[in-house]
Scaffold this motif. Structure first.
Motif, PDB file in Angstrom:
ATOM      1  N   LEU A 202      -2.861   5.390  -2.098  1.00 11.24           N
ATOM      2  CA  LEU A 202      -3.853   6.187  -1.388  1.00 11.24           C
ATOM      3  C   LEU A 202      -3.315   7.571  -1.043  1.00 11.24           C
ATOM      4  CD1 LEU A 202      -4.896   3.480   1.237  1.00 11.24           C
ATOM      5  CD2 LEU A 202      -6.259   4.152  -0.757  1.00 11.24           C
ATOM      6  N   SER A 203      -4.208   8.547  -1.046  1.00  8.36           N
ATOM      7  CA  SER A 203      -3.886   9.853  -0.476  1.00  8.36           C
ATOM      8  C   SER A 203      -4.274   9.779   1.003  1.00  8.36           C
ATOM      9  CB  SER A 203      -4.714  10.936  -1.180  1.00  8.36           C
ATOM     10  OG  SER A 203      -5.054  11.970  -0.279  1.00  8.36           O
ATOM     11  N   TRP A 204      -3.339  10.120   1.882  1.00  8.13           N
ATOM     12  CA  TRP A 204      -3.638  10.002   3.317  1.00  8.13           C
ATOM     13  C   TRP A 204      -4.736  10.977   3.748  1.00  8.13           C
ATOM     14  CZ3 TRP A 204      -4.321   7.193   7.133  1.00  8.13           C
ATOM     15  CH2 TRP A 204      -4.477   7.721   8.409  1.00  8.13           C
ATOM     16  N   ARG A 205      -4.710  12.186   3.185  1.00 12.70           N
ATOM     17  CA  ARG A 205      -5.714  13.173   3.582  1.00 12.70           C
ATOM     18  C   ARG A 205      -7.125  12.638   3.278  1.00 12.70           C
ATOM     19  NH1 ARG A 205      -8.418  17.809   1.750  1.00 12.70           N
ATOM     20  NH2 ARG A 205      -7.596  17.709  -0.378  1.00 12.70           N
ATOM     21  N   HIS A 206      -7.293  12.030   2.120  1.00 19.33           N
ATOM     22  CA  HIS A 206      -8.614  11.521   1.741  1.00 19.33           C
ATOM     23  C   HIS A 206      -8.947  10.220   2.484  1.00 19.33           C
ATOM     24  CE1 HIS A 206      -7.495  14.279  -1.522  1.00 19.33           C
ATOM     25  NE2 HIS A 206      -8.783  14.556  -1.533  1.00 19.33           N
ATOM     26  N   THR A 207      -7.907   9.449   2.809  1.00 18.36           N
ATOM     27  CA  THR A 207      -8.113   8.220   3.591  1.00 18.36           C
ATOM     28  C   THR A 207      -8.671   8.570   4.967  1.00 18.36           C
ATOM     29  OG1 THR A 207      -6.329   7.066   2.474  1.00 18.36           O
ATOM     30  CG2 THR A 207      -6.904   6.274   4.670  1.00 18.36           C
ATOM     31  N   LEU A 208      -8.069   9.583   5.577  1.00 16.48           N
ATOM     32  CA  LEU A 208      -8.493   9.983   6.920  1.00 16.48           C
ATOM     33  C   LEU A 208      -9.894  10.592   6.901  1.00 16.48           C
ATOM     34  CD1 LEU A 208      -7.692  10.154   9.863  1.00 16.48           C
ATOM     35  CD2 LEU A 208      -6.605  12.358   9.408  1.00 16.48           C
ATOM     36  N   ALA A 209     -10.165  11.401   5.880  1.00 22.17           N
ATOM     37  CA  ALA A 209     -11.500  11.993   5.759  1.00 22.17           C
ATOM     38  C   ALA A 209     -12.545  10.881   5.599  1.00 22.17           C
ATOM     39  CB  ALA A 209     -11.550  12.946   4.568  1.00 22.17           C
ATOM     40  N   GLY A 210     -12.204   9.854   4.825  1.00 19.29           N
ATOM     41  CA  GLY A 210     -13.137   8.730   4.603  1.00 19.29           C
ATOM     42  C   GLY A 210     -13.449   7.998   5.887  1.00 19.29           C
ATOM     43  N   ALA A 211     -12.441   7.851   6.742  1.00 17.31           N
ATOM     44  CA  ALA A 211     -12.655   7.147   8.012  1.00 17.31           C
ATOM     45  C   ALA A 211     -13.438   8.020   8.989  1.00 17.31           C
ATOM     46  CB  ALA A 211     -11.306   6.769   8.633  1.00 17.31           C
ATOM     47  N   THR A 212     -13.063   9.285   9.066  1.00 18.42           N
ATOM     48  CA  THR A 212     -13.638  10.172  10.076  1.00 18.42           C
ATOM     49  C   THR A 212     -15.110  10.472   9.813  1.00 18.42           C
ATOM     50  OG1 THR A 212     -11.449  11.187  10.132  1.00 18.42           O
ATOM     51  CG2 THR A 212     -13.176  12.309  11.346  1.00 18.42           C
TER      52      THR A 212
ATOM     53  N   VAL B 223       0.876  -1.171   0.000  1.00 19.65           N
ATOM     54  CA  VAL B 223       0.000   0.000   0.000  1.00 19.65           C
ATOM     55  C   VAL B 223       0.916   1.224   0.000  1.00 19.65           C
ATOM     56  CG1 VAL B 223      -1.749   1.308   1.249  1.00 19.65           C
ATOM     57  CG2 VAL B 223      -1.879  -1.184   1.208  1.00 19.65           C
ATOM     58  N   LEU B 224       0.827   2.009  -1.041  1.00 18.13           N
ATOM     59  CA  LEU B 224       1.644   3.222  -1.151  1.00 18.13           C
ATOM     60  C   LEU B 224       0.796   4.404  -0.701  1.00 18.13           C
ATOM     61  CD1 LEU B 224       2.555   1.148  -3.578  1.00 18.13           C
ATOM     62  CD2 LEU B 224       3.978   3.078  -4.229  1.00 18.13           C
ATOM     63  N   VAL B 225       1.358   5.244   0.167  1.00 16.36           N
ATOM     64  CA  VAL B 225       0.561   6.331   0.726  1.00 16.36           C
ATOM     65  C   VAL B 225       1.235   7.685   0.452  1.00 16.36           C
ATOM     66  CG1 VAL B 225      -0.668   7.160   2.768  1.00 16.36           C
ATOM     67  CG2 VAL B 225      -0.061   4.734   2.593  1.00 16.36           C
ATOM     68  N   TYR B 226       0.479   8.559  -0.193  1.00 14.00           N
ATOM     69  CA  TYR B 226       0.923   9.933  -0.429  1.00 14.00           C
ATOM     70  C   TYR B 226       0.275  10.834   0.623  1.00 14.00           C
ATOM     71  CZ  TYR B 226       2.907   8.929  -5.045  1.00 14.00           C
ATOM     72  OH  TYR B 226       3.697   8.454  -6.068  1.00 14.00           O
ATOM     73  N   PRO B 227       0.887  11.964   0.948  1.00 14.97           N
ATOM     74  CA  PRO B 227       0.273  12.849   1.946  1.00 14.97           C
ATOM     75  C   PRO B 227      -1.081  13.384   1.481  1.00 14.97           C
ATOM     76  CG  PRO B 227       2.533  13.553   1.420  1.00 14.97           C
ATOM     77  CD  PRO B 227       2.185  12.469   0.460  1.00 14.97           C
ATOM     78  N   ASP B 228      -1.210  13.623   0.175  1.00 17.04           N
ATOM     79  CA  ASP B 228      -2.431  14.245  -0.368  1.00 17.04           C
ATOM     80  C   ASP B 228      -2.647  13.676  -1.777  1.00 17.04           C
ATOM     81  OD1 ASP B 228      -4.557  16.017  -0.808  1.00 17.04           O
ATOM     82  OD2 ASP B 228      -3.560  17.629   0.278  1.00 17.04           O
TER      83      ASP B 228
END
Ligand SMILES: [Zn+2]
Length: 297
Positions: free
Chosen positions: A161-171, A122-127
């Motif tokens: 994945l973009s981390w910013r969007h990953t976190l928004a999806g979870a929250t 899983v590759l994760v970008y900040p945004d």
């Protein structure tokens, strides 16, 4: 006598030895994986991870106890077996891994094959990240286009994945938008070898129903959009059948009551495929994400 036997049959013995080594080489990774999973089952789920899920992901709180337990087991396995790679200078911390794994494992909770066998990284970008696409126009001239992406799913065993969007999806767990669910729905779709909105379905009956109902709904969505009728799903779902399934999965997990009300047949199909009924999970109103929550690291 033994020496004579060995001398007379040396070629046969060499062949036998090579065959045994080849069998061992094939079986060893499977045995090792099985053994590692057994050891992992004995390990307690870290308290910090449990607290993180409780605090950061409203959907986890909504799950029945037995599904929470199964999810914790799958999260441990996912984190042990999948490599996380930070991109653009991002360091993928343990809490980030847990939130990504948790959302990915939501899809496989009750599937017969309850993991992602081909997934390696899983590759994760900040945004959102830029992707260069070379596309020929009608005259055959190739144009370099830069496109911004929140995520991608590759058949070669990677999810980006973009981390910013990953976190928004979870929250925000009840807005029908979840990047991780979207990309991992593509991973399930890709398990069949083709990407066509047709994940591995357990029975012939389900395959037939799926083929018919999804086609009807997908065609109608495209007609609605052409006629300017407000769609019941994000118009991005009309891109192709693979995107239809991925966006539908986001709705199924995050707005199940809405989906069941406006597309009961599709809800039923998704319920049969995932063997889950998210409508029965009492999702409490998602807490509004604070600035701090969005910067989890
Ligand atoms: Zn997609």
């Amino acid at each position: 006598m033994l020496a004579e036997f060995l001398q007379n049959n040396s070629q046969l013995l060499s062949l036998l030895l090579i065959t045994l080594l080849a069998i061992a080489a094939i079986l060893y990774p499977t045995w090792r994986r099985k053994h590692r999973r057994q050891v992992l089952r004995q390990k307690p789920f870290p308290k910090a991870w449990r607290k993180l899920l409780q605090q950061r992901w409203p959907l986890y709180r909504a799950l029945p106890a037995d599904l929470q337990q199964e999810l914790r087991r799958q999260i441990q396995r996912f984190i042990a077996e999948v490599e996380f790679v930070g991109c653009d200078g991002l360091s993928v911390t343990e809490p980030m891994q847990v939130l990504i794994a948790a959302q990915a494992c939501l899809l496989t909770l009750k599937l017969p094959v309850n993991d992602y066998p081909g997934l390696r990284q899983v590759l994760v970008y900040p945004d959102a990240f830029a992707v260069q696409q070379d596309r020929p126009d009608v005259a055959g001239v190739v144009h370099n286009n830069m496109q911004w992406r929140e995520g991608e799913s590759w058949q070669q065993g990677q999810v980006i994945l973009s981390w910013r969007h990953t976190l928004a999806g979870a929250t925000i767990a009840d807005d029908g938008r979840n990047l991780v669910v979207h990309e991992f729905a593509h991973q399930l779709d890709q398990q069949t070898g083709s990407v066509n909105g047709f994940p591995p379905l357990a029975t012939t009956q389900l395959q037939q129903d799926w083929s018919l109902q999804m086609q009807v709904a997908y065609t109608r969505l495209q007609q609605d959009l052409q006629q300017g009728i407000a769609p019941w799903i994000d118009p991005y779902a009309a891109t192709n059948p693979a995107e239809f399934f991925a966006v539908l999965s986001e709705l199924f997990f995050e707005m199940p009551a809405y989906l069941a009300r406006c597309q009961p047949k599709l809800y039923q199909l998704m319920q049969q495929f995932f063997q889950l009924d998210p409508q029965s999970w009492p999702l409490q109103q998602a807490e509004l994400p604070t600035r701090a929550a969005r910067h989890l690291n």
